[in-house]
Design an enzyme around this catalytic site. Structure first.
Site, PDB file in Angstrom:
ATOM      1  N   HIS A  57       0.824  -1.211   0.000  1.00 36.97           N
ATOM      2  CA  HIS A  57       0.000   0.000   0.000  1.00 36.97           C
ATOM      3  C   HIS A  57       0.856   1.257   0.000  1.00 36.97           C
ATOM      4  O   HIS A  57       0.594   2.206   0.740  1.00 36.97           O
ATOM      5  CB  HIS A  57      -0.930  -0.016   1.210  1.00 36.97           C
ATOM      6  CG  HIS A  57      -1.934  -1.116   1.185  1.00 36.97           C
ATOM      7  ND1 HIS A  57      -2.883  -1.244   0.193  1.00 36.97           N
ATOM      8  CD2 HIS A  57      -2.130  -2.166   2.022  1.00 36.97           C
ATOM      9  CE1 HIS A  57      -3.630  -2.315   0.426  1.00 36.97           C
ATOM     10  NE2 HIS A  57      -3.186  -2.896   1.521  1.00 36.97           N
ATOM     11  N   GLU A 162      -6.759 -12.939   5.027  1.00 34.28           N
ATOM     12  CA  GLU A 162      -7.581 -11.724   4.976  1.00 34.28           C
ATOM     13  C   GLU A 162      -8.862 -11.904   4.164  1.00 34.28           C
ATOM     14  O   GLU A 162      -9.468 -10.925   3.733  1.00 34.28           O
ATOM     15  CB  GLU A 162      -6.765 -10.541   4.450  1.00 34.28           C
ATOM     16  CG  GLU A 162      -5.937 -10.819   3.221  1.00 34.28           C
ATOM     17  CD  GLU A 162      -4.955  -9.696   2.903  1.00 34.28           C
ATOM     18  OE1 GLU A 162      -5.126  -8.573   3.404  1.00 34.28           O
ATOM     19  OE2 GLU A 162      -4.003  -9.952   2.137  1.00 34.28           O
ATOM     20  N   ASP A 188      -9.335  -5.982   5.207  1.00 32.86           N
ATOM     21  CA  ASP A 188      -9.796  -6.737   4.047  1.00 32.86           C
ATOM     22  C   ASP A 188     -10.727  -7.875   4.465  1.00 32.86           C
ATOM     23  O   ASP A 188     -11.690  -8.193   3.754  1.00 32.86           O
ATOM     24  CB  ASP A 188      -8.603  -7.292   3.266  1.00 32.86           C
ATOM     25  CG  ASP A 188      -7.927  -6.226   2.413  1.00 32.86           C
ATOM     26  OD1 ASP A 188      -8.544  -5.175   2.177  1.00 32.86           O
ATOM     27  OD2 ASP A 188      -6.782  -6.449   1.980  1.00 32.86           O
TER      28      ASP A 188
END
Length: 279
Positions: A57, A162, A188
C-alpha cells in the site's frame, strides 16, 4: 512455543522472531511514507523492536526499502516487509535486501502458500536462488550450506489471512512446512465479510478466533493487522495467543500529533481572545 536461546555470532539479529516465539507481545510501527534512516533508531529508543515496511500500500521501491532495511538491521530493529505481490522476484529480492521477515498478502489457496515458501526458502524447503554476503548477516562470507540453513530457520515467511476462504483453510496453511506464522488482515477480512470496519461484529470475531485457535494447534505465531487503535480487541486476541500487531502507521501517528498540537494552540488562542474581549 518454547524459549529461544541466545544467538551465536553467525545467527541473525531478529528480535521480532525471538519475541513472538517467546510469547512476548510485540507492536510494530508501519512505514509507508517516511523512510529516513533515523526511524529505526527512534523505534529502538522508544522500545519498538520491529517495523513493518509496507510495499503493498505504498509507492516505495526496492532500493528505498533496501536502505531502510540496512538501517533497521544496524539499529537492532527487525525489518518486516510486506511484499506487493506473491511473485517470486518480489519475495526473493525483499529477502536478499536483508528483511527479517516477508509478509505476503492475499493468500487464497494451499498451492499459493506452497509457492510462497518455495520462493522464500532455500533447498530443501524451496528453490530460492543462492547468493552470499547477505545483508541480514552483516555481509559476512558464510559457507553456502551453513548460510542457507540459518536463513531458512531464522528469516520468516508469513502469509496473510484476509478473506473468509483463507480463514477456512487456516489449519492447512499452518501445516505447510516453511510457513513461520500468519498475519490477519482485519480490514480486508471485514470488507470481504460484508462488514467493513465493524470489528465488534460476530463474523469478524469468529473468524479471527478460528485463526488464532489454528495457530495455537500448530504452535506458530499469529499477528493482527488493521486495528491498532482498538486495544480492547487486541488484548482479547493477545489473551487467546496472538503475539504481535500492526500498532501505528507513520502517517496516522504524525497526523495525530499534529492535530493534538493544533488543538492545544487553538485553545490557547481562544482563551486569550476571550480575555482580550473582556478587558
Amino acid at each position: 512455543m518454547g524459549t529461544i536461546q541466545p544467538q551465536s555470532s553467525l545467527n541473525i539479529n531478529n528480535p521480532f522472531r525471538t519475541r513472538i516465539l517467546n510469547g512476548q507481545i510485540t507492536p510494530l510501527m508501519s512505514i509507508k511514507f517516511i523512510t529516513g534512516n533515523e526511524i529505526p533508531m527512534m523505534c529502538k529508543m522508544a522500545g519498538v523492536y520491529a517495523v513493518f515496511i509496507d510495499m503493498e500500500h505504498s509507492s516505495l521501491d526496492i532500493r528505498t526499502i533496501a536502505q531502510l532495511i540496512l538501517a533497521c538491521n544496524y539499529a537492532g530493529v527487525s525489518p518486516v516487509v510486506r511484499s506487493p505481490s506473491k511473485l517470486h522476484w518480489h519475495i526473493s529480492r525483499i529477502l536478499d535486501a536483508g528483511a527479517a521477515a516477508v509478509v505476503v498478502p492475499h493468500v487464497e489457496t494451499i498451492q499459493e502458500v506452497k509457492d510462497i515458501v518455495r520462493h522464500a526458502k532455500f533447498a530443501p524447503l524451496g528453490t530460492r536462488g543462492c547468493t552470499n554476503n547477505q545483508p541480514v548477516m552483516n555481509f559476512q562470507h558464510v559457507p553456502t550450506i551453513l548460510q542457507n540453513a540459518i536463513l531458512n530457520e531464522q528469516t520468516m515467511v508469513i502469509p496473510m489471512i484476509e478473506t473468509p476462504g483463507a480463514v477456512d483453510i487456516a489449519d492447512e496453511i499452518f501445516a505447510v512446512d516453511g510457513v513461520d506464522g500468519v498475519l490477519v488482515g482485519s480490514n480486508d477480512l471485514c470488507t470481504d465479510l460484508g462488514i467493513p470496519g465493524k470489528y465488534d461484529n460476530e463474523l469478524y470475531q469468529d473468524a479471527v478466533s478460528k485463526v488464532i485457535t489454528a495457530a495455537n494447534r500448530a504452535n506458530k505465531p499469529v499477528g493482527i493487522g488493521g486495528i491498532g487503535s482498538r486495544l480492547d480487541i487486541l488484548e482479547k486476541w493477545f489473551k487467546m495467543g496472538a503475539t504481535w500487531s500492526l500498532s501505528g502507521q507513520d502517517a496516522s501517528m504524525i497526523q495525530a500529533g499534529l492535530k493534538k498540537m493544533s488543538k492545544e494552540y487553538a485553545e490557547i488562542d481562544e482563551r486569550l481572545q476571550k480575555q482580550s474581549s473582556a478587558q
